[in-house]
Design a protein around this motif. Structure first.
Motif, PDB file in Angstrom:
ATOM      1  N   PRO A 185      -1.812   2.290  -7.323  1.00 29.74           N
ATOM      2  CA  PRO A 185      -0.746   1.809  -8.373  1.00 29.74           C
ATOM      3  C   PRO A 185      -0.487   0.258  -8.268  1.00 29.74           C
ATOM      4  O   PRO A 185      -0.201  -0.349  -9.477  1.00 29.74           O
ATOM      5  CB  PRO A 185       0.318   2.784  -8.155  1.00 29.74           C
ATOM      6  CG  PRO A 185      -0.067   3.619  -7.750  1.00 29.74           C
ATOM      7  CD  PRO A 185      -1.191   3.257  -6.511  1.00 29.74           C
ATOM      8  N   THR A 186      -0.470   0.071  -7.300  1.00 32.66           N
ATOM      9  CA  THR A 186      -0.185  -1.605  -7.167  1.00 32.66           C
ATOM     10  C   THR A 186      -1.286  -2.444  -7.479  1.00 32.66           C
ATOM     11  O   THR A 186      -1.252  -3.513  -8.253  1.00 32.66           O
ATOM     12  CB  THR A 186       0.250  -2.026  -5.767  1.00 32.66           C
ATOM     13  OG1 THR A 186       1.358  -1.283  -5.221  1.00 32.66           O
ATOM     14  CG2 THR A 186       0.586  -3.517  -5.399  1.00 32.66           C
ATOM     15  N   ALA A 245      -5.276  -0.404  -3.310  1.00 35.45           N
ATOM     16  CA  ALA A 245      -3.795  -0.252  -3.086  1.00 35.45           C
ATOM     17  C   ALA A 245      -3.344   0.364  -4.476  1.00 35.45           C
ATOM     18  O   ALA A 245      -2.261   0.283  -4.895  1.00 35.45           O
ATOM     19  CB  ALA A 245      -2.976  -1.832  -3.027  1.00 35.45           C
ATOM     20  N   HIS A 266      -0.722   8.252 -10.907  1.00 36.71           N
ATOM     21  CA  HIS A 266       0.349   7.264 -10.603  1.00 36.71           C
ATOM     22  C   HIS A 266      -0.224   6.071 -11.127  1.00 36.71           C
ATOM     23  O   HIS A 266       0.580   5.234 -11.666  1.00 36.71           O
ATOM     24  CB  HIS A 266       0.690   7.169  -9.251  1.00 36.71           C
ATOM     25  CG  HIS A 266       1.864   8.367  -8.838  1.00 36.71           C
ATOM     26  ND1 HIS A 266       2.463   8.265  -7.668  1.00 36.71           N
ATOM     27  CD2 HIS A 266       2.141   9.380  -9.482  1.00 36.71           C
ATOM     28  CE1 HIS A 266       3.537   9.142  -7.669  1.00 36.71           C
ATOM     29  NE2 HIS A 266       3.225   9.843  -8.795  1.00 36.71           N
ATOM     30  N   LEU A 314       9.211   6.056 -10.117  1.00 38.10           N
ATOM     31  CA  LEU A 314       7.960   5.156  -9.855  1.00 38.10           C
ATOM     32  C   LEU A 314       8.502   3.785 -10.284  1.00 38.10           C
ATOM     33  O   LEU A 314       8.137   3.006  -9.836  1.00 38.10           O
ATOM     34  CB  LEU A 314       6.812   5.639 -10.870  1.00 38.10           C
ATOM     35  CG  LEU A 314       6.101   6.958 -10.441  1.00 38.10           C
ATOM     36  CD1 LEU A 314       5.054   7.181 -11.514  1.00 38.10           C
ATOM     37  CD2 LEU A 314       5.334   6.666  -9.155  1.00 38.10           C
ATOM     38  N   LYS A 360       0.249   5.645 -14.972  1.00 36.36           N
ATOM     39  CA  LYS A 360       1.783   5.906 -15.239  1.00 36.36           C
ATOM     40  C   LYS A 360       2.516   4.425 -14.905  1.00 36.36           C
ATOM     41  O   LYS A 360       3.231   3.908 -15.789  1.00 36.36           O
ATOM     42  CB  LYS A 360       2.448   6.794 -14.349  1.00 36.36           C
ATOM     43  CG  LYS A 360       2.147   8.334 -15.037  1.00 36.36           C
ATOM     44  CD  LYS A 360       2.866   9.461 -14.144  1.00 36.36           C
ATOM     45  CE  LYS A 360       2.452  10.802 -14.704  1.00 36.36           C
ATOM     46  NZ  LYS A 360       3.044  11.937 -13.860  1.00 36.36           N
ATOM     47  N   VAL A 361       2.105   3.919 -13.633  1.00 34.04           N
ATOM     48  CA  VAL A 361       2.642   2.821 -13.320  1.00 34.04           C
ATOM     49  C   VAL A 361       2.266   1.752 -14.040  1.00 34.04           C
ATOM     50  O   VAL A 361       3.091   0.710 -14.800  1.00 34.04           O
ATOM     51  CB  VAL A 361       2.310   2.382 -11.964  1.00 34.04           C
ATOM     52  CG1 VAL A 361       2.628   0.887 -11.425  1.00 34.04           C
ATOM     53  CG2 VAL A 361       3.153   3.233 -10.997  1.00 34.04           C
ATOM     54  N   TYR A 382      -3.356   7.988  -2.774  1.00 36.25           N
ATOM     55  CA  TYR A 382      -2.184   7.888  -4.131  1.00 36.25           C
ATOM     56  C   TYR A 382      -2.427   9.186  -4.843  1.00 36.25           C
ATOM     57  O   TYR A 382      -3.294   9.818  -5.160  1.00 36.25           O
ATOM     58  CB  TYR A 382      -2.358   6.648  -4.843  1.00 36.25           C
ATOM     59  CG  TYR A 382      -2.402   5.678  -4.191  1.00 36.25           C
ATOM     60  CD1 TYR A 382      -1.280   5.055  -3.419  1.00 36.25           C
ATOM     61  CD2 TYR A 382      -3.618   4.742  -3.770  1.00 36.25           C
ATOM     62  CE1 TYR A 382      -1.236   3.851  -2.585  1.00 36.25           C
ATOM     63  CE2 TYR A 382      -3.356   3.607  -2.879  1.00 36.25           C
ATOM     64  CZ  TYR A 382      -2.287   3.165  -2.617  1.00 36.25           C
ATOM     65  OH  TYR A 382      -2.169   2.184  -1.668  1.00 36.25           O
ATOM     66  N   ARG A 399       7.421   1.978   0.663  1.00 37.11           N
ATOM     67  CA  ARG A 399       8.102   1.073  -0.217  1.00 37.11           C
ATOM     68  C   ARG A 399       9.662   0.630  -0.655  1.00 37.11           C
ATOM     69  O   ARG A 399       9.855  -0.239  -0.940  1.00 37.11           O
ATOM     70  CB  ARG A 399       7.462   1.635  -1.697  1.00 37.11           C
ATOM     71  CG  ARG A 399       6.110   1.762  -1.854  1.00 37.11           C
ATOM     72  CD  ARG A 399       5.468   1.862  -3.234  1.00 37.11           C
ATOM     73  NE  ARG A 399       4.359   2.344  -3.411  1.00 37.11           N
ATOM     74  CZ  ARG A 399       3.271   1.520  -3.396  1.00 37.11           C
ATOM     75  NH1 ARG A 399       3.335   0.253  -3.231  1.00 37.11           N
ATOM     76  NH2 ARG A 399       1.873   2.056  -3.530  1.00 37.11           N
ATOM     77  N   PHE A 415       9.062  -1.381  -8.912  1.00 39.50           N
ATOM     78  CA  PHE A 415       9.884  -2.565  -9.856  1.00 39.50           C
ATOM     79  C   PHE A 415      11.087  -2.854  -9.509  1.00 39.50           C
ATOM     80  O   PHE A 415      11.601  -3.817  -9.964  1.00 39.50           O
ATOM     81  CB  PHE A 415       9.436  -2.346 -11.369  1.00 39.50           C
ATOM     82  CG  PHE A 415       7.853  -1.869 -11.571  1.00 39.50           C
ATOM     83  CD1 PHE A 415       7.105  -2.367 -11.176  1.00 39.50           C
ATOM     84  CD2 PHE A 415       7.984  -0.719 -12.673  1.00 39.50           C
ATOM     85  CE1 PHE A 415       5.670  -2.020 -11.594  1.00 39.50           C
ATOM     86  CE2 PHE A 415       6.782  -0.248 -12.839  1.00 39.50           C
ATOM     87  CZ  PHE A 415       5.599  -1.046 -12.523  1.00 39.50           C
ATOM     88  N   GLN A 464      -2.490  -2.762 -11.490  1.00 35.77           N
ATOM     89  CA  GLN A 464      -1.680  -3.928 -12.058  1.00 35.77           C
ATOM     90  C   GLN A 464      -2.411  -5.247 -12.167  1.00 35.77           C
ATOM     91  O   GLN A 464      -2.161  -5.845 -13.172  1.00 35.77           O
ATOM     92  CB  GLN A 464      -0.260  -4.039 -11.820  1.00 35.77           C
ATOM     93  CG  GLN A 464       0.547  -2.755 -11.781  1.00 35.77           C
ATOM     94  CD  GLN A 464       1.962  -3.017 -11.289  1.00 35.77           C
ATOM     95  OE1 GLN A 464       2.657  -3.758 -11.616  1.00 35.77           O
ATOM     96  NE2 GLN A 464       2.121  -2.111 -10.290  1.00 35.77           N
ATOM     97  N   TRP A 505       0.876  -1.385   0.118  1.00 37.01           N
ATOM     98  CA  TRP A 505       0.095  -0.249  -0.099  1.00 37.01           C
ATOM     99  C   TRP A 505       0.904   1.226   0.003  1.00 37.01           C
ATOM    100  O   TRP A 505       0.466   2.331  -0.488  1.00 37.01           O
ATOM    101  CB  TRP A 505      -0.900   0.038   1.159  1.00 37.01           C
ATOM    102  CG  TRP A 505      -2.278  -0.797   1.040  1.00 37.01           C
ATOM    103  CD1 TRP A 505      -3.411  -0.253   0.460  1.00 37.01           C
ATOM    104  CD2 TRP A 505      -2.243  -2.093   1.341  1.00 37.01           C
ATOM    105  NE1 TRP A 505      -4.297  -1.368   0.320  1.00 37.01           N
ATOM    106  CE2 TRP A 505      -3.782  -2.456   0.860  1.00 37.01           C
ATOM    107  CE3 TRP A 505      -1.560  -3.253   1.849  1.00 37.01           C
ATOM    108  CZ2 TRP A 505      -4.256  -3.638   1.179  1.00 37.01           C
ATOM    109  CZ3 TRP A 505      -2.010  -4.576   2.014  1.00 37.01           C
ATOM    110  CH2 TRP A 505      -3.300  -4.896   1.763  1.00 37.01           C
TER     111      TRP A 505
END
Lengths: 480, 480
Positions: free
Chosen positions: A347-348, A345, A388, B131, A391-392, A384, B200, B136, A351, A202
Motif C-alpha cells: 500500500p505504501t 512495499a 489495502h 488505514l 483502499k489506501v 499485505y 507503522r 497518513f 501510491q 514496509w
C-alpha cells in the motif's frame, strides 16, 4: 543468462502512419456524470477539471497544441538534466568536488529524479522531505496543497564519505563504474535510521525484504539530500534505452496522438490475457464515458526487482509479442519502461506507482489485487492485506486528481476457455493462475490452458526458463 | 503501594473569586504581526482567524458569550455520552446484545472518544479510518479538508468474540469488572495485523515497547470499529475524577475566564522549575504578542503509563504543590487530566497529544525535546531522534491551525543557582538533570540542587519513593 535483446520499434505504433483518430481539443471532452460511473462506485472522478483542465498560459505559449493531460505534481515537470551547453563546465566542476559513489539502485533513483517522475522533488530528499514522506506519505507544497510522496527517495553514505564531504555544500555523484553522473548541491546530511525507515515503509522489519537486503542493509548510516543536477541523460546501454521515455517524452507522445485520456497499467510481470482483457475493458469503459481517444500506457517497471521475477529484457520481449499478436492494439498503446526500482512495499509503494504516472500525464490508473505486494518474508501469508492497496490508493493525499480504476479480478473461465472476469455465481468454472503457477508452467514446459496467454508471449517465457535451466546445468556440470 | 489521594479544589483557581480580568470579546483580540513573531521563526501562527474566528451562528445562539477558542476538529465537538433520559432504555438494549469485554486501556480510549478528544471520530476506528491513520496520520473529512489523527484508536477482539457477534450490527461494551459501558453500533470487523500496526506506529517492532506489551500483544486478532454510544460519563472513582475535565468543560472554563489564548503543556512527569520557567516564559511571550489573558492548560496525561513513570496520583499531588508554592500562577492556570493512554511513540504520538488539545480549545501547544520518546527498548539510544517530534509536529497535516511553540531547553544554571534557559556560550555553567536522574535523587533521598523544584513538590516525590521502598522491604520481609 540468455538475454533476449529487443529490436522492436521505438514505440509500438511508431511504424504506423499518424494516429487515425483526429486530434481533439481536450476541453471539448467527456461529460462527467455518465451513468457508468454509478456502476463503478470506486472510480474516483475528481472533477472534469482533472481531465479537461485548460492549459495554463505559460505552457500554451510554448506549444501550439492544447494538451488535455493532467498537470504534473507541483505544476511543472521537473527536469534535472543539465542543458547540453552547460555539461562541459559542470563536468569540470564535478571533477573537483568530494565524490559519493552510487550503487546501481541509486543510479536508478537519480534517473527517476532527473526526469521528473518524482516532481516536484528536485533531488534526493532532505530531512524535512524524508520525514513528511515516512510519516504522511505526502509533501506540502510551499504554495499550499500537498502532493503524494510515499517512498523515501534517499541517498545513503558512510562515515568516511561524510567526513570527506565535511562542510562542502556540493558533492559529485559517480556511478558504480566510477563515471561522474551528477552534482548534488546544498547538501544536507542526516542520520539514516534504517530500522525506522524500514518499519514505516514496509510495516514490518522481518528479515528478507528484497529491497532492504539489496539497498538498505548494506548502505551507510547517513542520508545526504540536496538539489540534483545530472550531467547528461542516464542511459543503461542494455538495448532497451529506446523504451525508457521520460515523462516529458510520454506527454509529447500522448499529445501527438491526441489522447484525451491516458490510462496507465503498472506491471512487473508478463502480460497474460487476463491483464489484456482488463486493459481492453478499461478502454471500452472510457469510450463509453465519452472519451474519444483513450491511450493505454503499458508501463513495466524497469529498475531493481527481486531475483525470481522475470528479468526486464524478457518481459519487454514478451510485451512486444503481446502487441504483435494483436492482444493489445498498437494504435492505442504505448509501451515504455518506468525506470523506478521496486520496493515490494504494498500500500505504501502503490501510491508511488500512481503518483509517478500523474507526472507522465496519465489521468487514469489501474490498480490490481495486492499491488506491489508479495509473500511475507518469514510467515506463510501475504505481506499485505490484498485489499489495502486499492483502499489506501483511493484515500491517499495528493492523488485526488487521479482517477483510480480498481482491477476486476480475471481468471481462466474453463467453460468459455478464455480469461474472463470472475463471476462469483459460477466460481467453480474459474481457475486462478498465480504468477508462481505461471512460472512453474513455464519452467516445467507444461502449457497453461489455451487462451491464458498469446502463443508468442508464452514462447518467450518458455525460452527464458529453458535458458535458465541450460545455464544451471552448465554451471552444475562445470562444478562437477 | 501508597496512593496519595488529592483533596485539592476542582480547578486551581476555583477557590478564587471570579477571574479578575474582564471578560473580553475575542474578536477584539491580538494583532497578528507582532515583531516577536519574527524572533520565533518556528512559531506557526496560521491566521488571525485561528485565534479570533467568529463563532458560527448555531453556536452563538446557544451561548451569550462569544468564544475566542479554536474550532474543534471537524467543526463541532463530538459528545458520545447518551443524554440522561436515554440511558435506561440504552442499558436495556445493551443487556440483550452480544458483549465485548474491554481491558482497562480500552476503557480509557472509550473515555477519550466519548468526550470528543478525538473529534471528529465517533467511535473506535473502522478500517478506512485505521488505514488513513497508519498511512497518513490524518483523516479526510467528508466535506473536504483533513484533520490530524496519528494514533490508531481501535478495539481488538478475539475469534470467539467475533463468532459470538456474527452479523449482529450492534454490540455492547463491558468494562473489566463486567459493568456495561457502551454500545458500539453498525460495527465493522477487520483483521488486526499487529506487526504492521506496531511497525507503522512506532517505527520499530523491537520487543519491550510498553504499550505493545500491555495492549497489543495480548489483544485479539480482529479489530472492531463502529459508532460509540456511552451509557454514562466514564468515571474512575480514584479521587481524581474532579480533575478529568472534558474538552467541553475545559472550553467552558476558558470562556468563563475570558481567555483570549490557551497554551497547553502535555506532561507525564513531575513539574520542575525548568518546566515552570518555560510555561511562565510562554505566557510572557503571549502577552508581548498582544494577548491580554493567556491561560495555561497544565494537562498531565492520565491513562496508561509505563511501570517506572511516576503514578498519576503522585503527579497530581506534585502539581498541586507547584501551584500552592506559587511556581505557577493559579489565576492563569488550569490543571486537568488528559485521559489518554500513553504510547511512547514519539513523533507519531506527539501529533495526537497536540490534536487532542485543539479539541479542548488550546490554540498554542508547547512541544519539548523528544516528546513522547523514550529509550530504545533493545538498543542503547533514544528510540527517536529527539528533534523529529517538533519537526514532524510543524509539518503534520491537520495541525496547521495550531500554533506550535518549540521548547527552549532549560537546565540548572550553577552560577545563578536556578533553572534557566540554556546558553550555549557558557555551557559549562549548566547541569542537565534528566528524569532518570531526578528519580534517582528522589529514591536515594539525595536533594537536587536548590532551585530545581519547589520544596513542596519535591517532598511529594521523596515520600512516594520512600513509600515504594517501604513497600518493597515489606514484600521482601514477607517472602523471607
Amino acid at each position: 543468462m540468455a538475454v533476449h535483446l529487443l529490436t522492436a520499434p521505438r514505440l509500438h505504433s511508431s511504424s504506423s502512419s499518424p494516429a487515425p483518430l483526429p486530434r481533439r481539443r481536450a476541453t471539448a471532452s467527456a461529460p462527467l456524470a455518465h451513468p457508468l460511473l454509478l456502476l463503478h462506485s470506486r472510480l474516483r472522478l475528481a472533477t472534469t477539471a482533472a481531465v479537461s483542465r485548460p492549459v495554463p498560459r505559460a505552457r500554451r505559449a510554448m506549444s501550439a497544441i492544447r494538451s488535455s493531460l493532467i498537470d504534473p505534481d507541483g505544476g511543472a515537470l521537473v527536469d534535472l538534466v543539465a542543458p547540453a551547453d552547460r555539461r562541459a563546465s559542470l563536468r569540470a566542476e564535478a571533477e573537483a568536488l568530494p565524490r559519493v559513489g552510487l550503487a546501481p539502485i541509486d543510479v536508478e533513483w537519480a534517473h527517476v529524479l532527473a526526469e521528473g517522475w518524482a516532481s516536484p522533488l528536485r533531488g534526493f530528499m532532505r530531512e524535512h522531505e524524508y520525514l513528511q514522506c515516512i510519516h504522511f506519505n505526502s509533501l506540502r507544497l510551499p504554495a499550499g496543497g500537498v502532493v503524494n510522496m510515499s517512498l523515501p527517495i534517499v541517498l545513503a553514505i558512510g562515515d568516511r564519505e561524510k567526513d570527506n564531504i565535511g562542510d562542502t555544500p556540493d558533492v559529485a555523484l559517480a556511478g558504480p563504474d566510477g563515471q561522474l553522473l551528477a552534482i548534488l548541491r546544498r547538501v544536507e546530511i542526516y542520520p539514516h535510521n534504517k530500522e525506522e525507515r524500514i518499519a514505516r515503509t514496509w510495516g514490518t522489519t522481518a528479515p528478507g525484504l528484497p529491497y532492504v537486503d539489496e539497498a538498505i542493509t548494506p548502505a551507510g548510516n547517513w542520508l545526504i539530500g540536496g538539489d540534483l543536477e545530472v550531467l547528461e541523460p542516464i542511459k543503461y546501454n542494455d538495448g532497451l534505452d529506446h523504451y525508457r521515455l521520460s515523462p516529458q517524452q510520454l506527454r509529447d507522445e500522448f499529445d501527438k496522438r491526441g489522447a484525451d485520456a491516458v490510462f496507465a497499467f503498472q506491471l512487473r510481470n508478463p502480460v497474460h490475457n487476463g491483464h489484456a482483457l482488463l486493459m481492453n475493458d478499461t478502454r471500452r469503459r472510457l469510450l463509453e464515458m465519452g472519451f474519444k481517444n483513450p491511450i493505454l500506457l503499458l508501463h513495466p517497471l524497469g529498475g531493481f526487482t527481486k531475483a525470481d521475477d522475470v528479468p526486464l529484457p524478457v518481459r519487454m520481449e514478451q510485451h512486444s509479442k503481446v502487441l504483435e499478436d494483436g492482444v493489445l492494439d498498437p494504435e492505442t498503446t504505448i509501451v515504455s519502461i518506468f525506470p523506478s526500482p521496486m520496493h515490494y512495499a504494498g500500500p505504501t509503494e502503490v501510491q508511488w506507482h500512481a503518483k509517478a504516472r500523474i507526472n507522465a500525464g496519465a489521468n487514469f490508473y489501474i490498480v490490481g489485487r495486492d499491488p506491489a505486494g508479495m509473500g511475507h518474508p518469514t510467515e506463510k501469508r501475504d505481506l499485505y492485506n490484498p485489499d489495502h492497496g486499492k483502499k489506501v490508493l483511493s484515500m491517499a493525499p495528493g492523488l485526488e486528481k487521479l482517477n483510480i480504476l480498481p482491477f476486476k479480478v480475471a481468471a481462466y473461465d474453463t467453460v468459455a476457455k478464455k480469461m474472463a472476469f470472475f463471476e462469483p455465481s459460477r466460481s467453480q468454472d474459474f481457475l486462478f493462475i498465480s504468477g508462481t503457477k505461471m512460472r512453474t508452467f513455464a519452467k516445467t514446459g507444461e502449457n497453461p490452458p489455451d487462451g491464458f496467454m498469446c502463443p508468442g508471449g508464452w514462447k518467450v517465457l518458455v525460452d527464458y526458463y529453458n535458458s535458465l535451466q541450460t545455464e544451471e546445468a552448465a554451471i552444475a556440470a562445470a562444478i562437477v
